[in-house]
Design an enzyme around this catalytic site. Structure first.
Site, PDB file in Angstrom:
ATOM      1  N   SER A 117     -43.683  44.488  66.784  1.00 10.37           N
ATOM      2  CA  SER A 117     -42.577  45.047  65.995  1.00 10.37           C
ATOM      3  C   SER A 117     -42.979  45.246  64.536  1.00 10.37           C
ATOM      4  O   SER A 117     -42.146  45.611  63.709  1.00 10.37           O
ATOM      5  CB  SER A 117     -41.359  44.120  66.084  1.00 10.37           C
ATOM      6  OG  SER A 117     -41.710  42.791  65.733  1.00 10.37           O
TER       7      SER A 117
ATOM      8  N   ASN B 278     -37.628  32.300  66.510  1.00 13.06           N
ATOM      9  CA  ASN B 278     -36.256  32.691  66.857  1.00 13.06           C
ATOM     10  C   ASN B 278     -35.267  32.421  65.727  1.00 13.06           C
ATOM     11  O   ASN B 278     -34.429  33.261  65.418  1.00 13.06           O
ATOM     12  CB  ASN B 278     -35.814  31.973  68.139  1.00 13.06           C
ATOM     13  CG  ASN B 278     -36.679  32.351  69.333  1.00 13.06           C
ATOM     14  OD1 ASN B 278     -37.479  33.286  69.242  1.00 13.06           O
ATOM     15  ND2 ASN B 278     -36.552  31.635  70.440  1.00 13.06           N
TER      16      ASN B 278
ATOM     17  N   HIS C 289      -1.939  69.197  61.239  1.00 17.88           N
ATOM     18  CA  HIS C 289      -2.399  70.084  62.331  1.00 17.88           C
ATOM     19  C   HIS C 289      -3.228  71.253  61.790  1.00 17.88           C
ATOM     20  O   HIS C 289      -3.290  72.308  62.412  1.00 17.88           O
ATOM     21  CB  HIS C 289      -1.223  70.634  63.142  1.00 17.88           C
ATOM     22  CG  HIS C 289      -0.208  69.599  63.533  1.00 17.88           C
ATOM     23  ND1 HIS C 289      -0.237  68.954  64.749  1.00 17.88           N
ATOM     24  CD2 HIS C 289       0.841  69.069  62.850  1.00 17.88           C
ATOM     25  CE1 HIS C 289       0.775  68.085  64.799  1.00 17.88           C
ATOM     26  NE2 HIS C 289       1.436  68.131  63.658  1.00 17.88           N
TER      27      HIS C 289
ATOM     28  N   SER D 184     -30.177  81.586  53.688  1.00 23.25           N
ATOM     29  CA  SER D 184     -30.590  81.926  55.048  1.00 23.25           C
ATOM     30  C   SER D 184     -31.896  82.686  54.992  1.00 23.25           C
ATOM     31  O   SER D 184     -32.144  83.449  54.054  1.00 23.25           O
ATOM     32  CB  SER D 184     -29.507  82.785  55.702  1.00 23.25           C
ATOM     33  OG  SER D 184     -30.063  83.539  56.758  1.00 23.25           O
TER      34      SER D 184
ATOM     35  N   LYS E  62     -26.107  84.767  52.301  1.00 21.23           N
ATOM     36  CA  LYS E  62     -25.616  83.440  52.686  1.00 21.23           C
ATOM     37  C   LYS E  62     -25.826  82.351  51.653  1.00 21.23           C
ATOM     38  O   LYS E  62     -26.831  82.297  50.960  1.00 21.23           O
ATOM     39  CB  LYS E  62     -26.303  83.000  53.982  1.00 21.23           C
ATOM     40  CG  LYS E  62     -25.887  83.835  55.172  1.00 21.23           C
ATOM     41  CD  LYS E  62     -24.575  83.375  55.749  1.00 21.23           C
ATOM     42  CE  LYS E  62     -24.844  82.219  56.668  1.00 21.23           C
ATOM     43  NZ  LYS E  62     -23.654  81.870  57.415  1.00 21.23           N
TER      44      LYS E  62
ATOM     45  N   ASN F  60     -25.112  78.335  52.227  1.00 24.95           N
ATOM     46  CA  ASN F  60     -24.620  77.393  53.233  1.00 24.95           C
ATOM     47  C   ASN F  60     -24.443  75.976  52.689  1.00 24.95           C
ATOM     48  O   ASN F  60     -25.291  75.500  51.938  1.00 24.95           O
ATOM     49  CB  ASN F  60     -25.581  77.353  54.416  1.00 24.95           C
ATOM     50  CG  ASN F  60     -25.681  78.690  55.114  1.00 24.95           C
ATOM     51  OD1 ASN F  60     -24.716  79.439  55.195  1.00 24.95           O
ATOM     52  ND2 ASN F  60     -26.870  78.998  55.610  1.00 24.95           N
TER      53      ASN F  60
ATOM     54  N   GLU G  90     -23.036  69.508  55.834  1.00 22.27           N
ATOM     55  CA  GLU G  90     -23.223  69.574  57.288  1.00 22.27           C
ATOM     56  C   GLU G  90     -24.153  68.469  57.782  1.00 22.27           C
ATOM     57  O   GLU G  90     -23.926  67.858  58.826  1.00 22.27           O
ATOM     58  CB  GLU G  90     -23.806  70.932  57.680  1.00 22.27           C
ATOM     59  CG  GLU G  90     -22.819  72.073  57.516  1.00 22.27           C
ATOM     60  CD  GLU G  90     -23.498  73.424  57.655  1.00 22.27           C
ATOM     61  OE1 GLU G  90     -24.102  73.698  58.703  1.00 22.27           O
ATOM     62  OE2 GLU G  90     -23.452  74.205  56.690  1.00 22.27           O
TER      63      GLU G  90
ATOM     64  N   TYR H 296     -32.227  33.159  72.810  1.00 25.03           N
ATOM     65  CA  TYR H 296     -33.020  34.327  72.402  1.00 25.03           C
ATOM     66  C   TYR H 296     -33.665  34.993  73.606  1.00 25.03           C
ATOM     67  O   TYR H 296     -34.154  34.342  74.522  1.00 25.03           O
ATOM     68  CB  TYR H 296     -34.125  33.920  71.408  1.00 25.03           C
ATOM     69  CG  TYR H 296     -34.995  35.104  71.012  1.00 25.03           C
ATOM     70  CD1 TYR H 296     -34.609  35.946  69.969  1.00 25.03           C
ATOM     71  CD2 TYR H 296     -36.167  35.404  71.708  1.00 25.03           C
ATOM     72  CE1 TYR H 296     -35.372  37.052  69.630  1.00 25.03           C
ATOM     73  CE2 TYR H 296     -36.929  36.513  71.370  1.00 25.03           C
ATOM     74  CZ  TYR H 296     -36.530  37.327  70.335  1.00 25.03           C
ATOM     75  OH  TYR H 296     -37.285  38.428  70.014  1.00 25.03           O
TER      76      TYR H 296
ATOM     77  N   GLN I 118     -35.238  42.071  69.852  1.00 22.45           N
ATOM     78  CA  GLN I 118     -36.103  42.754  68.894  1.00 22.45           C
ATOM     79  C   GLN I 118     -35.630  44.206  68.701  1.00 22.45           C
ATOM     80  O   GLN I 118     -35.920  44.829  67.679  1.00 22.45           O
ATOM     81  CB  GLN I 118     -37.552  42.728  69.404  1.00 22.45           C
ATOM     82  CG  GLN I 118     -38.560  43.361  68.468  1.00 22.45           C
ATOM     83  CD  GLN I 118     -39.981  43.002  68.852  1.00 22.45           C
ATOM     84  OE1 GLN I 118     -40.413  41.865  68.659  1.00 22.45           O
ATOM     85  NE2 GLN I 118     -40.703  43.945  69.436  1.00 22.45           N
TER      86      GLN I 118
END
Ligand code: ARG
Length: 458
Positions: free
Chosen positions: A23, A110, A156, A277, A283, A285, A290, A317, A322
């Site tokens: 790890s 542990n 709504h 774009s 464009k 954006n 986003e 454990y 991990q």
């Protein structure tokens, strides 16, 4: 390569297993916490006479040297040494020999990993909390400028009643404020020191757990050794808090994306916070918003992944655990990436007040106020509702707003409407008449802003 635990083995592990098991690629980032924890443990071992005092001192010195070298980029960790805990212990033994071999007395990886992860995540919570505070400050400063910026409020996604942009911003202020509260609460349960739990059943050495807790700035110690090593609730709770932060960022991002469209045009992102774009020259954006909305999905995914990893693990454990690190680290990194960029995006965008006002005026957002006007003149609310409903129907057919009716037109629907109607249903009256605590009126929002400031200065 020889393993720290190689004694009972006749053969070395397969290279593929070393790679699989290791790890260090992702837990190396806990080196500071690992060293801090080991220093406190060694000092306690020395004080308790469990290891010679000179050895404890050598260990502390050795660990400080390793820390400095890691920070200076002079240490290369090894896959074969599995994780950050054994990498550091191994380097310590290489450097100081005999004394280094005494560090792991009365400790297991542990309880060590449980300690490191708690400390690491508490440090991250402090950073994220600071970023949330910055976001709240940005919201306040923007809200202060827009207590008179009328915009449509929606339900709504249909125009409902007018509010102000400041009031809308202050709704997000509440959300991020709750996020801070949740993180603080999560931190409280994280703030328990697990060393002394050993592998699972504590240890026979006379450790001073309280001393270690105090050295490391914990408020207390974990109460059960099995739980001490097998609990990952704190990881899941944090992932849940972070999911909520992302949900709030994502909702706001969604609104900003919508508002950036030609159809709304309530805001325009700064050039520095939008992209073009490759094919369509016109464009602009809102990519940043986003991406924040998109990244919310991965944080939710980590929460679900963590819950699923933990759901079938017997005490105590198991190596499955991990798998807690990559998701929670990525969740933390993602939130830390999003918050500052979100804040800057907010502070640099242009707010198009005229478009907001125009939006508020269209769509009969003052219909409720017109009904309330009739109520004040004595009509029961249900009847007033029906009368205004008919007026709205007429207005749609004739393509005009309610406040564009002539007195003759009003008279067709009710004989109790007088000249004062125009003032009664102006956008300004609609907003500022809603002056209850928590309402959108200028005065009410100014109070909310003042309260928000007082909260931030605490
Ligand atoms: N790298 C391990 C983890 O992240 C540390 C604990 C390992 N303990 C063990 N008994 N193999 O969970």
């Amino acid at each position: 390569m020889a393993k720290l635990w190689g004694g009972r083995f006749q053969k070395s592990t397969d290279q593929k297993v070393d790679d699989f098991n290791s790890s260090i690629r992702f837990d190396a980032r806990m080196y500071r916490q690992d060293i801090r924890g080991s220093i406190a443990h060694a000092q306690m071992l020395g004080r308790q006479g469990i290891i010679p005092q000179e050895d404890a001192e050598q260990i502390v010195e050795g660990l400080n040297g390793i820390l400095a070298d890691i920070e200076a980029g002079k240490v290369a960790f090894e896959i074969d040494a599995e994780d950050i805990h054994m990498n550091i212990e191994k380097i310590l033994i290489e450097r100081i020999g005999e004394a280094g071999k005494r560090l792991h007395t009365g400790r297991s990886r542990n309880d060590q990993v449980a300690l490191d992860l708690r400390m690491y995540l508490m440090d991250e919570i402090a950073e994220i909390d600071g970023m949330l505070k910055d976001t709240l400050e940005a919201l306040l400063s923007l809200a202060e400028k827009h207590t008179e910026t009328v915009m449509p409020g929606y339900t709504h996604l249909q125009k409902a009643q007018p509010v102000t942009f400041a009031h809308h911003l202050m709704a997000y202020f509440e959300m991020f404020r709750r996020d801070r509260g949740r993180l603080a609460d999560c931190r409280k349960r994280m703030d328990s020191m697990p060393l002394g739990s050993g592998a699972l059943a504590g240890t026979t050495y006379p450790l001073d757990r309280e001393f270690v807790a105090e050295q490391l700035g914990f408020s207390g110690i974990t109460r059960n050794s099995l739980d001490g090593v097998s609990d990952r609730d704190f990881v899941i709770e944090l992932a849940s808090c972070l999911s909520m932060v992302m949900m709030h960022l994502s909702r706001f991002s969604e609104e900003l994306i919508l508002w950036s469209s030609h159809e709304f045009a309530f805001v325009e992102m700064d050039d520095a916070y939008s992209t073009g774009s490759s094919i369509m020259p016109q464009k602009k954006n809102p990519d940043v918003a986003e991406l924040i909305r998109g990244k919310t999905g991965r944080v939710y995914g980590h929460l679900m992944g963590l819950l699923t990893t933990m759901k079938g693990i017997p005490l105590a454990y198991n190596k499955d655990m991990q798998e807690d690190k990559e998701p929670i680290f990525d969740a933390v990194d993602t939130v830390k990436l999003c918050l500052p960029v979100f804040r800057e995006m907010l502070l640099t965008m242009t707010v198009k007040k005229e478009r907001m006002l125009k939006g508020a005026k269209g769509g009969f957002t003052n219909a409720t106020d017109l009904a309330d006007y009739l109520v004040k003149k004595g009509l029961p609310f249900r009847e007033a509702h029906a009368v205004v409903g008919r007026m709205v129907f007429y207005a749609i057919e004739h393509e005009k707003d309610l406040d564009a009716f002539s007195m003759e037109e009003f008279a067709k629907f009710s004989d109790i409407i007088a000249e004062d109607i125009y003032d009664a249903i102006s956008m300004e009256t609609c907003v500022n008449g809603r002056n209850l605590p928590g309402g959108p009126a200028k005065e009410a929002v100014e109070k909310a802003i003042a309260e928000g400031k007082a909260y931030l200065s605490r």
